[in-house]
Design an enzyme around this catalytic site. Sequence first.
Site, PDB file in Angstrom:
ATOM      1  N   SER A 304     -17.469  -8.533  12.619  1.00 41.05           N
ATOM      2  CA  SER A 304     -18.303  -8.113  13.748  1.00 41.05           C
ATOM      3  C   SER A 304     -19.717  -7.779  13.291  1.00 41.05           C
ATOM      4  O   SER A 304     -20.703  -8.135  13.945  1.00 41.05           O
ATOM      5  CB  SER A 304     -17.671  -6.899  14.443  1.00 41.05           C
ATOM      6  OG  SER A 304     -18.518  -6.403  15.459  1.00 41.05           O
ATOM      7  N   TRP A 307     -21.439 -10.957  12.524  1.00 36.08           N
ATOM      8  CA  TRP A 307     -21.694 -11.678  13.773  1.00 36.08           C
ATOM      9  C   TRP A 307     -23.044 -11.256  14.355  1.00 36.08           C
ATOM     10  O   TRP A 307     -23.768 -12.082  14.920  1.00 36.08           O
ATOM     11  CB  TRP A 307     -20.583 -11.380  14.785  1.00 36.08           C
ATOM     12  CG  TRP A 307     -20.782 -12.043  16.116  1.00 36.08           C
ATOM     13  CD1 TRP A 307     -20.335 -13.284  16.494  1.00 36.08           C
ATOM     14  CD2 TRP A 307     -21.478 -11.513  17.256  1.00 36.08           C
ATOM     15  NE1 TRP A 307     -20.722 -13.554  17.791  1.00 36.08           N
ATOM     16  CE2 TRP A 307     -21.420 -12.484  18.280  1.00 36.08           C
ATOM     17  CE3 TRP A 307     -22.147 -10.312  17.511  1.00 36.08           C
ATOM     18  CZ2 TRP A 307     -21.999 -12.283  19.535  1.00 36.08           C
ATOM     19  CZ3 TRP A 307     -22.728 -10.127  18.750  1.00 36.08           C
ATOM     20  CH2 TRP A 307     -22.654 -11.088  19.743  1.00 36.08           C
ATOM     21  N   HIS A 308     -23.404  -9.996  14.180  1.00 40.53           N
ATOM     22  CA  HIS A 308     -24.658  -9.495  14.739  1.00 40.53           C
ATOM     23  C   HIS A 308     -25.882  -9.991  13.982  1.00 40.53           C
ATOM     24  O   HIS A 308     -26.984  -9.986  14.540  1.00 40.53           O
ATOM     25  CB  HIS A 308     -24.650  -7.952  14.764  1.00 40.53           C
ATOM     26  CG  HIS A 308     -23.826  -7.387  15.877  1.00 40.53           C
ATOM     27  ND1 HIS A 308     -22.466  -7.204  15.769  1.00 40.53           N
ATOM     28  CD2 HIS A 308     -24.173  -6.975  17.119  1.00 40.53           C
ATOM     29  CE1 HIS A 308     -22.009  -6.693  16.903  1.00 40.53           C
ATOM     30  NE2 HIS A 308     -23.016  -6.537  17.739  1.00 40.53           N
ATOM     31  N   GLY A 309     -25.725 -10.379  12.744  1.00 35.83           N
ATOM     32  CA  GLY A 309     -26.894 -10.867  12.020  1.00 35.83           C
ATOM     33  C   GLY A 309     -26.597 -11.181  10.574  1.00 35.83           C
ATOM     34  O   GLY A 309     -25.687 -10.605   9.969  1.00 35.83           O
ATOM     35  N   PHE A 449     -29.199 -12.711  18.329  1.00 36.74           N
ATOM     36  CA  PHE A 449     -27.864 -12.870  17.756  1.00 36.74           C
ATOM     37  C   PHE A 449     -27.173 -14.108  18.305  1.00 36.74           C
ATOM     38  O   PHE A 449     -26.163 -14.526  17.814  1.00 36.74           O
ATOM     39  CB  PHE A 449     -26.999 -11.630  18.028  1.00 36.74           C
ATOM     40  CG  PHE A 449     -27.661 -10.353  17.555  1.00 36.74           C
ATOM     41  CD1 PHE A 449     -28.304 -10.290  16.338  1.00 36.74           C
ATOM     42  CD2 PHE A 449     -27.636  -9.217  18.347  1.00 36.74           C
ATOM     43  CE1 PHE A 449     -28.897  -9.120  15.906  1.00 36.74           C
ATOM     44  CE2 PHE A 449     -28.224  -8.034  17.921  1.00 36.74           C
ATOM     45  CZ  PHE A 449     -28.855  -7.996  16.704  1.00 36.74           C
TER      46      PHE A 449
END
Length: 449
Positions: A304, A307-309, A449
Amino acid sequence: MVTSGYYLLPQKFRWAWLLAASSYFYMYFKPEYILIIFFTIVVDYVAGLLIEKAQGKARKALLLASIITNVGVLVFYKYFNFLAENINLLARHYHTTHIPLLNFILPIGLSFHTFQAMSYTIEVYRGNQKAERHFGIYALYVMFYPQMVAGPIERPQHILPQLRRVIHYESKAFVTGIFLMSAGFFKKVVIADRLGLYVDPVFSNPHAHSALELLLATYFFAFQIYCDFSGYSDIALGAALTLGIELMKNFNMPYLSCNIAEFWKRWHISLSTWFRDYVYIPLGGNRGSFAVTCLNLFIVFMISGLWHGANWKYLIWGVVHGCLLTGYYLLKKWKVSISGYSFFKWLITFNLVCLAWVFFRANTVTDSIYILNKIGHFQGRFYAADDIMAIKEIFYCVFIIVLLLLGEWCMRSHTEFSTGKKVYTALALIIACYFFGVFNEAQFIYFQF
């Protein structure tokens, strides 16, 4: 314009109208990137049809091929340079070959529509969704313009039937949609972008600010990112609702949570449930030992975070939340609870979430550690700003945050307004945006994102 044309057209042409509008919306950013999303749409459309017909191991092979294609595109565009930079650091140490970095802009909303596309093939594989025969309808499922760049990340069972059914204009749904959109714009330009005027300079140069300023910036960022992201979600829900299409709710007053597990049930709900259904449960969920459950949580939150960056700070942010959740479940296992008022549970949860946001917002991991260390020791000047207007701006920011919390508390107690009240409230919010909004062309945070 899109909504008017949608209701004027016969039902059989509406999908084409929305797909054209969605394509135009996406191509406005960088036209050639439409080829990337078109490629994954073709792959997943064909994969869905083949998975439904296949038997035995062939079904799993087709699903894996679809997932590898989607993840491969995501990794290449989002993580190639991050991986190359870290490999190059090792390469310099061992004096080996240097990997050249690529110069391109990340396709807008790539993480969101990639996850939505993967949910389709996974649900077809599981037998929960029939493969979509209409290529245009499936393409619209992936590209539906209100939510394609920043969610909510939808499931095929929820959206595909709505794209096929006959929808008649309903004034109640239309007004609710306008109300949600006006609330979303208010959150964005009046609250989020206003808070950004204070937050951005502080995090850009944390060494020039006092501990109190860093703490204020941390609290302000918590509300900035919430109003920015939930504001977009409200706009997306509202825009879809004006077309008679319902999207899932993505936020449910997360800062009123009394523990970290509750926070993740209220924050970015579409992503949290995606990871729960497609990563956490397949890993084993909580069906094994407590240690295995904690490991599964860590894996989910590490993914997670990334996933954001493509940055170590996002990975650390995910790990921090994994630690917080593990700590919460440990206390629950040991039957340790904070007796007494819910206020203390809320206060602890809120502050832990805010401090974790430092890793998310700071420019580097080094800056994050410096900020947290300075806040922890509360050393140096009490307040560094010389301009009295800065003090006034802080009080204004505090005022709009209190206003937001009161508004959400009222919404919690009165979930449904009459159509008339929604019209008047929407007008008031639009007027407030005009007079009190900050129009500095700041894009939505989650667009990156």
